[in-house]
Design a protein around this motif. Structure first.
Motif, PDB file in Angstrom:
ATOM      1  N   TYR A  30      35.417   6.799  67.491  1.00  0.00           N
ATOM      2  CA  TYR A  30      34.314   6.789  66.540  1.00  0.00           C
ATOM      3  C   TYR A  30      33.677   5.409  66.590  1.00  0.00           C
ATOM      4  O   TYR A  30      34.345   4.398  66.431  1.00  0.00           O
ATOM      5  CB  TYR A  30      34.865   7.082  65.150  1.00  0.00           C
ATOM      6  CG  TYR A  30      33.806   7.194  64.098  1.00  0.00           C
ATOM      7  CD1 TYR A  30      33.175   8.406  63.874  1.00  0.00           C
ATOM      8  CD2 TYR A  30      33.440   6.115  63.336  1.00  0.00           C
ATOM      9  CE1 TYR A  30      32.214   8.536  62.902  1.00  0.00           C
ATOM     10  CE2 TYR A  30      32.478   6.232  62.365  1.00  0.00           C
ATOM     11  CZ  TYR A  30      31.868   7.443  62.153  1.00  0.00           C
ATOM     12  OH  TYR A  30      30.917   7.568  61.190  1.00  0.00           O
ATOM     13  N   THR A  31      32.406   5.368  66.818  1.00  0.00           N
ATOM     14  CA  THR A  31      31.717   4.085  66.847  1.00  0.00           C
ATOM     15  C   THR A  31      30.803   4.017  65.647  1.00  0.00           C
ATOM     16  O   THR A  31      29.644   4.400  65.700  1.00  0.00           O
ATOM     17  CB  THR A  31      30.916   3.922  68.144  1.00  0.00           C
ATOM     18  OG1 THR A  31      30.029   5.033  68.268  1.00  0.00           O
ATOM     19  CG2 THR A  31      31.826   3.863  69.350  1.00  0.00           C
ATOM     20  N   GLY A  32      31.344   3.574  64.535  1.00  0.00           N
ATOM     21  CA  GLY A  32      30.600   3.548  63.300  1.00  0.00           C
ATOM     22  C   GLY A  32      30.062   2.183  62.946  1.00  0.00           C
ATOM     23  O   GLY A  32      29.763   1.927  61.802  1.00  0.00           O
ATOM     24  N   GLY A  33      29.953   1.274  63.871  1.00  0.00           N
ATOM     25  CA  GLY A  33      29.409  -0.030  63.569  1.00  0.00           C
ATOM     26  C   GLY A  33      30.382  -1.131  63.906  1.00  0.00           C
ATOM     27  O   GLY A  33      31.254  -0.989  64.753  1.00  0.00           O
ATOM     28  N   GLN A  53      36.068   5.833  58.211  1.00  0.00           N
ATOM     29  CA  GLN A  53      35.040   5.648  59.224  1.00  0.00           C
ATOM     30  C   GLN A  53      33.700   6.198  58.753  1.00  0.00           C
ATOM     31  O   GLN A  53      32.658   5.591  58.999  1.00  0.00           O
ATOM     32  CB  GLN A  53      35.467   6.310  60.539  1.00  0.00           C
ATOM     33  CG  GLN A  53      36.597   5.579  61.219  1.00  0.00           C
ATOM     34  CD  GLN A  53      37.187   6.353  62.381  1.00  0.00           C
ATOM     35  OE1 GLN A  53      37.156   7.578  62.413  1.00  0.00           O
ATOM     36  NE2 GLN A  53      37.734   5.629  63.336  1.00  0.00           N
ATOM     37  N   GLU A  54      33.714   7.325  58.064  1.00  0.00           N
ATOM     38  CA  GLU A  54      32.471   7.885  57.525  1.00  0.00           C
ATOM     39  C   GLU A  54      31.897   6.975  56.442  1.00  0.00           C
ATOM     40  O   GLU A  54      30.695   6.729  56.410  1.00  0.00           O
ATOM     41  CB  GLU A  54      32.719   9.279  56.957  1.00  0.00           C
ATOM     42  CG  GLU A  54      32.997  10.323  58.013  1.00  0.00           C
ATOM     43  CD  GLU A  54      33.391  11.662  57.420  1.00  0.00           C
ATOM     44  OE1 GLU A  54      33.290  11.840  56.185  1.00  0.00           O
ATOM     45  OE2 GLU A  54      33.808  12.538  58.191  1.00  0.00           O
ATOM     46  N   GLU A  55      32.751   6.486  55.544  1.00  0.00           N
ATOM     47  CA  GLU A  55      32.287   5.615  54.458  1.00  0.00           C
ATOM     48  C   GLU A  55      31.758   4.279  54.983  1.00  0.00           C
ATOM     49  O   GLU A  55      30.816   3.721  54.421  1.00  0.00           O
ATOM     50  CB  GLU A  55      33.431   5.345  53.465  1.00  0.00           C
ATOM     51  CG  GLU A  55      33.833   6.532  52.635  1.00  0.00           C
ATOM     52  CD  GLU A  55      32.888   6.808  51.475  1.00  0.00           C
ATOM     53  OE1 GLU A  55      32.183   5.886  51.034  1.00  0.00           O
ATOM     54  OE2 GLU A  55      32.849   7.958  51.025  1.00  0.00           O
ATOM     55  N   LEU A  56      32.378   3.782  56.061  1.00  0.00           N
ATOM     56  CA  LEU A  56      32.006   2.462  56.592  1.00  0.00           C
ATOM     57  C   LEU A  56      30.897   2.522  57.639  1.00  0.00           C
ATOM     58  O   LEU A  56      30.498   1.495  58.173  1.00  0.00           O
ATOM     59  CB  LEU A  56      33.237   1.777  57.206  1.00  0.00           C
ATOM     60  CG  LEU A  56      34.319   1.383  56.213  1.00  0.00           C
ATOM     61  CD1 LEU A  56      35.585   0.953  56.941  1.00  0.00           C
ATOM     62  CD2 LEU A  56      33.825   0.272  55.300  1.00  0.00           C
ATOM     63  N   ALA A  57      30.404   3.713  57.936  1.00  0.00           N
ATOM     64  CA  ALA A  57      29.389   3.861  58.985  1.00  0.00           C
ATOM     65  C   ALA A  57      28.128   3.057  58.682  1.00  0.00           C
ATOM     66  O   ALA A  57      27.474   2.566  59.596  1.00  0.00           O
ATOM     67  CB  ALA A  57      29.050   5.335  59.189  1.00  0.00           C
ATOM     68  N   ILE A  58      27.794   2.891  57.415  1.00  0.00           N
ATOM     69  CA  ILE A  58      26.599   2.121  57.070  1.00  0.00           C
ATOM     70  C   ILE A  58      26.895   0.630  56.957  1.00  0.00           C
ATOM     71  O   ILE A  58      25.984  -0.164  56.765  1.00  0.00           O
ATOM     72  CB  ILE A  58      25.962   2.634  55.766  1.00  0.00           C
ATOM     73  CG1 ILE A  58      26.932   2.503  54.605  1.00  0.00           C
ATOM     74  CG2 ILE A  58      25.462   4.049  55.921  1.00  0.00           C
ATOM     75  CD1 ILE A  58      26.298   2.785  53.249  1.00  0.00           C
ATOM     76  N   GLY A  59      28.163   0.253  57.067  1.00  0.00           N
ATOM     77  CA  GLY A  59      28.535  -1.158  57.032  1.00  0.00           C
ATOM     78  C   GLY A  59      28.889  -1.630  55.633  1.00  0.00           C
ATOM     79  O   GLY A  59      28.915  -0.863  54.677  1.00  0.00           O
TER      80      GLY A  59
END
Length: 157
Positions: A30-33, A53-59
């Protein structure tokens, strides 16, 4: 002719970009940032990692450099209420975590809890399904609480 059509169909399917959900290849990560989450043991750990990973995708605020989140997860099932025959009628799933967000400049430590209550069905197989569902909900709540705590800590820096 049938063999030629079958080969053509397989060639078209191979070129469509289909990737298996549980692939272990290069597309599996998963490349979320800039924030990566270390693997966490167990089924709940896997679910927690995906939710994080979903929660941190926006940074996160004030995090531009690469960072790694390490989580130590514990999960507990407790029976709250009992029927006259001794069978449980209400239960809680509590997930708690100690975490560390490691960056080049400094690390952030914290802890969070996710707790979900559920009614225990009469059938034993229903109880197992209810436990799994409650565990999934508790892990998602825990991921949200961890990220909320990180945002709070990082916003004051």
């Amino acid at each position: 002719m049938k063999h030629l059509l079958a080969l053509l169909a397989f060639a078209l399917i191979a070129g469509c970009g289909f990737k298996p959900v549980y692939s272990t290849g290069g597309g599996a990560n998963y490349t979320g940032g800039a924030i990566s989450v270390d693997p966490i043991d167990g089924r709940s750990g896997y679910l927690l990692r995906r939710a994080l990973q979903e929660e941190l995708a926006i940074g996160l605020p004030n995090v531009a450099d690469p960072a790694t989140l390490t989580v130590d997860l514990t999960e507990n099932l407790s029976r709250l209420a009992f029927q006259q025959d001794g069978a449980a009628s209400r239960s809680n799933v509590t997930t708690s975590a100690n975490y560390t967000l490691a960056r080049e400049s400094k690390s952030i430590h914290g802890s969070a809890v996710g707790e979900v209550s559920f009614a225990v069905p009469d059938s034993s197989f229903g109880d197992i399904a209810a436990q799994k569902s409650a565990s999934e909900r508790a892990v998602k709540l825990l991921a949200k609480n961890i990220v909320d705590d990180l945002r709070r800590q990082l916003s004051v820096q």
